[in-house]
Enzyme design. Structure first.
Site, mmCIF file in Angstrom:
data_model
loop_
_atom_site.group_PDB
_atom_site.id
_atom_site.type_symbol
_atom_site.label_atom_id
_atom_site.label_comp_id
_atom_site.label_asym_id
_atom_site.label_seq_id
_atom_site.Cartn_x
_atom_site.Cartn_y
_atom_site.Cartn_z
ATOM 1 N N ARG A 1 62.338 15.978 -51.030
ATOM 2 C CA ARG A 1 60.914 15.774 -50.734
ATOM 3 C C ARG A 1 60.699 15.256 -49.308
ATOM 4 O O ARG A 1 59.742 14.530 -49.042
ATOM 5 C CB ARG A 1 60.257 14.829 -51.756
ATOM 6 C CG ARG A 1 60.518 15.177 -53.201
ATOM 7 C CD ARG A 1 60.014 16.549 -53.574
ATOM 8 N NE ARG A 1 58.591 16.683 -53.473
ATOM 9 C CZ ARG A 1 57.721 16.382 -54.427
ATOM 10 N NH1 ARG A 1 58.160 15.931 -55.583
ATOM 11 N NH2 ARG A 1 56.450 16.555 -54.262
ATOM 12 N N ARG B 1 54.553 14.439 -48.028
ATOM 13 C CA ARG B 1 54.589 13.070 -48.557
ATOM 14 C C ARG B 1 54.442 11.976 -47.513
ATOM 15 O O ARG B 1 53.443 11.306 -47.460
ATOM 16 C CB ARG B 1 55.865 12.835 -49.380
ATOM 17 C CG ARG B 1 55.748 13.428 -50.762
ATOM 18 C CD ARG B 1 56.695 12.745 -51.716
ATOM 19 N NE ARG B 1 56.286 12.977 -53.090
ATOM 20 C CZ ARG B 1 56.985 12.633 -54.152
ATOM 21 N NH1 ARG B 1 58.132 12.030 -54.008
ATOM 22 N NH2 ARG B 1 56.540 12.868 -55.357
ATOM 23 N N ARG C 1 47.683 18.908 -43.726
ATOM 24 C CA ARG C 1 47.185 18.916 -45.114
ATOM 25 C C ARG C 1 45.660 18.831 -45.167
ATOM 26 O O ARG C 1 45.019 19.486 -46.002
ATOM 27 C CB ARG C 1 47.822 17.741 -45.879
ATOM 28 C CG ARG C 1 47.375 17.537 -47.318
ATOM 29 C CD ARG C 1 47.935 18.603 -48.221
ATOM 30 N NE ARG C 1 47.432 18.524 -49.578
ATOM 31 C CZ ARG C 1 46.289 19.067 -50.016
ATOM 32 N NH1 ARG C 1 45.504 19.722 -49.175
ATOM 33 N NH2 ARG C 1 45.927 18.970 -51.279
ATOM 34 N N ASP D 1 56.684 24.661 -53.992
ATOM 35 C CA ASP D 1 56.698 23.774 -55.156
ATOM 36 C C ASP D 1 57.345 24.514 -56.318
ATOM 37 O O ASP D 1 57.322 25.746 -56.373
ATOM 38 C CB ASP D 1 55.276 23.349 -55.534
ATOM 39 C CG ASP D 1 55.303 22.145 -56.479
ATOM 40 O OD1 ASP D 1 55.394 21.013 -55.995
ATOM 41 O OD2 ASP D 1 55.298 22.350 -57.713
ATOM 42 N N TYR E 1 56.648 21.927 -67.988
ATOM 43 C CA TYR E 1 55.347 21.771 -67.315
ATOM 44 C C TYR E 1 54.346 22.787 -67.846
ATOM 45 O O TYR E 1 53.162 22.488 -68.027
ATOM 46 C CB TYR E 1 55.493 21.975 -65.799
ATOM 47 C CG TYR E 1 55.814 20.704 -65.036
ATOM 48 C CD1 TYR E 1 54.835 19.740 -64.807
ATOM 49 C CD2 TYR E 1 57.082 20.477 -64.532
ATOM 50 C CE1 TYR E 1 55.125 18.575 -64.109
ATOM 51 C CE2 TYR E 1 57.388 19.322 -63.832
ATOM 52 C CZ TYR E 1 56.399 18.369 -63.624
ATOM 53 O OH TYR E 1 56.679 17.227 -62.937
HETATM 54 O O1 CP3 Z 1 61.347 18.717 -50.771
HETATM 55 C C1 CP3 Z 1 60.342 19.042 -50.124
HETATM 56 O O2 CP3 Z 1 59.748 18.233 -49.409
HETATM 57 C C2 CP3 Z 1 59.879 20.481 -50.172
HETATM 58 C C3 CP3 Z 1 58.697 20.734 -50.943
HETATM 59 C C4 CP3 Z 1 58.628 20.339 -52.415
HETATM 60 C C5 CP3 Z 1 57.405 19.951 -53.021
HETATM 61 N N1 CP3 Z 1 57.620 19.824 -54.356
HETATM 62 C C6 CP3 Z 1 56.111 19.766 -52.294
HETATM 63 C C7 CP3 Z 1 54.994 19.039 -52.942
HETATM 64 C C8 CP3 Z 1 59.605 20.358 -53.419
HETATM 65 C C9 CP3 Z 1 61.114 20.631 -53.331
HETATM 66 C C10 CP3 Z 1 58.959 20.049 -54.652
HETATM 67 C C11 CP3 Z 1 59.653 20.032 -55.949
HETATM 68 C C12 CP3 Z 1 58.946 19.548 -57.150
HETATM 69 N N2 CP3 Z 1 57.604 19.710 -57.475
HETATM 70 C C13 CP3 Z 1 59.582 18.900 -58.225
HETATM 71 C C14 CP3 Z 1 61.075 18.622 -58.314
HETATM 72 C C15 CP3 Z 1 61.490 17.436 -57.530
HETATM 73 C C16 CP3 Z 1 61.092 16.119 -58.137
HETATM 74 O O3 CP3 Z 1 60.372 15.368 -57.445
HETATM 75 O O4 CP3 Z 1 61.535 15.827 -59.268
HETATM 76 C C17 CP3 Z 1 58.597 18.618 -59.196
HETATM 77 C C18 CP3 Z 1 58.814 17.922 -60.526
HETATM 78 C C19 CP3 Z 1 57.339 19.140 -58.705
HETATM 79 C C20 CP3 Z 1 56.011 19.139 -59.416
HETATM 80 C C21 CP3 Z 1 54.959 18.457 -58.611
HETATM 81 N N3 CP3 Z 1 54.386 18.960 -57.448
HETATM 82 C C22 CP3 Z 1 54.340 17.196 -58.873
HETATM 83 C C23 CP3 Z 1 54.664 16.303 -60.051
HETATM 84 C C24 CP3 Z 1 53.397 16.958 -57.851
HETATM 85 C C25 CP3 Z 1 52.416 15.800 -57.690
HETATM 86 C C26 CP3 Z 1 53.013 14.553 -57.220
HETATM 87 C C27 CP3 Z 1 53.956 14.673 -56.004
HETATM 88 O O5 CP3 Z 1 55.143 14.777 -56.273
HETATM 89 O O6 CP3 Z 1 53.515 14.675 -54.857
HETATM 90 C C28 CP3 Z 1 53.471 18.054 -56.947
HETATM 91 C C29 CP3 Z 1 52.667 18.234 -55.704
HETATM 92 C C30 CP3 Z 1 53.436 18.348 -54.431
HETATM 93 N N4 CP3 Z 1 54.563 19.114 -54.244
HETATM 94 C C31 CP3 Z 1 53.082 17.735 -53.186
HETATM 95 C C32 CP3 Z 1 54.055 18.173 -52.249
HETATM 96 C C33 CP3 Z 1 54.111 17.835 -50.782
HETATM 97 C C34 CP3 Z 1 51.873 16.837 -52.936
HETATM 98 C C35 CP3 Z 1 50.623 17.646 -52.844
HETATM 99 C C36 CP3 Z 1 49.654 17.219 -51.775
HETATM 100 O O7 CP3 Z 1 50.041 16.840 -50.651
HETATM 101 O O8 CP3 Z 1 48.459 17.376 -52.062
#
Ligand code: CP3
Length: 333
Positions: free
Chosen positions: A20, A24, A33, A70, A144
């Site tokens: 991640r 973030r 964003r 994602d 999910y």
């Molecule tokens: O690693 C990286 O930075 C690359 C991008 C990436 C994202 N999600 C971007 C994202 C990766 C590899 C993921 C994987 C992901 N997504 C997982 C597996 C890794 C883990 O954390 O266990 C899971 C379970 C998700 C599902 C998901 N996507 C959730 C639960 C959420 C909301 C909360 C959060 O984690 O931020 C997301 C949204 C998401 N995915 C954001 C980002 C940058 C935030 C969205 C925003 O900025 O509005």
């Protein structure tokens, strides 16, 4: 550098990237964003997504970039409604639970722009750096899809799967097949390594570990290895604890990303490349605890082919100077 551990080489200053790392924490991510109403629109915009992928490399010099996307783009391409709601996380549309089969079909065109993101990044990334493609593992993605949102227990998904084993298996198979096509396209577009996120593997009971986790992951790894024998595949079986060794043996992954709870002494005996496993909260805290923890991980795994990473994703509140400090601590051979 990133590839060395997969050739069996252990380095005193191991390769480093953070789960991640894109998005973030970085202010330059939030600047981009703000221009997009929805997270999915941002993910589907190759110019912005490529820029975000490269941001942590430019700032911290990590050894690998993970492409900005994602795990929930698979349900989206299968025709399920997927939305990311501020402060709540992902919300997925309802599936037709009562019908004999789910009304889902994989349309890769819906996510074709992601492959353009990858080829753009590859062109702008040093050839010495890895470009990590990724997907959720089938159980995590299917969970999910049924749960409809994030959860700590995935109770609804589990209840459905226990009560409807054939329909759940059909969903797992569909997700596995779609993910195989998706990852194949990622490698063709420029990904040089792959990671499979089994983020919610810890919710799976031992009685179902084989059918829900090991078999679908093995099916992916086997088929990907057939096509791309040289592309390393890292599994992230979060929360699997004593099942991690069986996960490695049964799925054939080249590397395993360990969560922070996994014992480093036990990790020494795992028969593959290791990645991990600093608790992301230690990176938030910083100071002497960070220093001691990084030293301990490096010393314990010094003789193993090893990639430094966190035990789970980078937390949004992580101070940037702590990440800079981590880079110095890891790279100080
Ligand atoms: O690693 C990286 O930075 C690359 C991008 C990436 C994202 N999600 C971007 C994202 C990766 C590899 C993921 C994987 C992901 N997504 C997982 C597996 C890794 C883990 O954390 O266990 C899971 C379970 C998700 C599902 C998901 N996507 C959730 C639960 C959420 C909301 C909360 C959060 O984690 O931020 C997301 C949204 C998401 N995915 C954001 C980002 C940058 C935030 C969205 C925003 O900025 O509005």
């Amino acid at each position: 550098m990133f590839i060395e551990p997969f050739k069996g080489v252990s380095l005193s200053a191991p390769p480093l990237w953070l789960m991640r790392q894109a998005g973030r924490t970085l202010p330059e991510y939030h600047t981009i964003r703000r221009h997009f109403e929805s997270f999915l629109d941002l993910v589907l915009n190759p110019e912005a997504a490529a820029e975000i992928t490269l941001q942590p490399i430019k700032r911290f010099g990590f050894d690998a970039a993970i492409f900005f996307a994602d795990i929930l783009v698979i349900p989206f391409a299968l025709g399920q409604h997927v939305e990311f709601v501020d402060e709540k996380g992902p919300v997925l549309g309802p599936l037709n639970f009562k019908a004999p089969h789910f009304d889902l079909s994989f349309n890769i065109e819906k996510i074709a722009s992601l492959f353009e993101t990858l080829s753009r990044v590859r062109k702008n990334l040093s050839p010495h750096k890895a470009l990590i493609g990724f997907a959720g593992s089938p159980w995590t993605v299917a969970a999910y899809m049924i749960e409809g949102q994030t959860s700590k227990t995935f109770s609804r998904a589990k209840r459905f799967a226990f009560s409807n084993p054939y329909k759940f298996q059909e969903l797992l198979d569909l997700v596995t097949e779609s993910t195989f096509v998706y990852l194949t396209k990622q490698v063709e577009a420029g990904a040089t390594a792959l990671q499979l996120f089994e983020s919610w593997g810890g919710c799976v009971p031992s009685t179902h570990m084989d059918v829900w986790v090991f078999q679908p992951t093995l099916s992916l790894v086997k088929r990907l290895k057939n096509h791309f024998p040289k592309v390393p595949i890292i599994g992230f079986p979060r929360g699997l604890g004593s099942y991690v060794l069986t996960y490695v043996q049964k799925t054939g992954v080249d590397g395993v990303s360990l969560d922070a709870g996994y014992s480093l002494e036990t990790a020494k005996d795992l028969p593959c490349v290791l990645q991990g496993n600093l608790d992301p909260h230690i990176l938030v805290a910083g100071g002497s605890c960070l220093e001691r923890s990084v030293k301990k991980i490096k010393e314990t795994l010094r003789e193993k082919p090893f990639i430094f990473n966190l035990g789970h994703g980078l937390l949004p509140e992580t101070p940037l100077r702590h990440i800079e400090e981590l880079v110095c601590l890891v790279k100080d051979g």
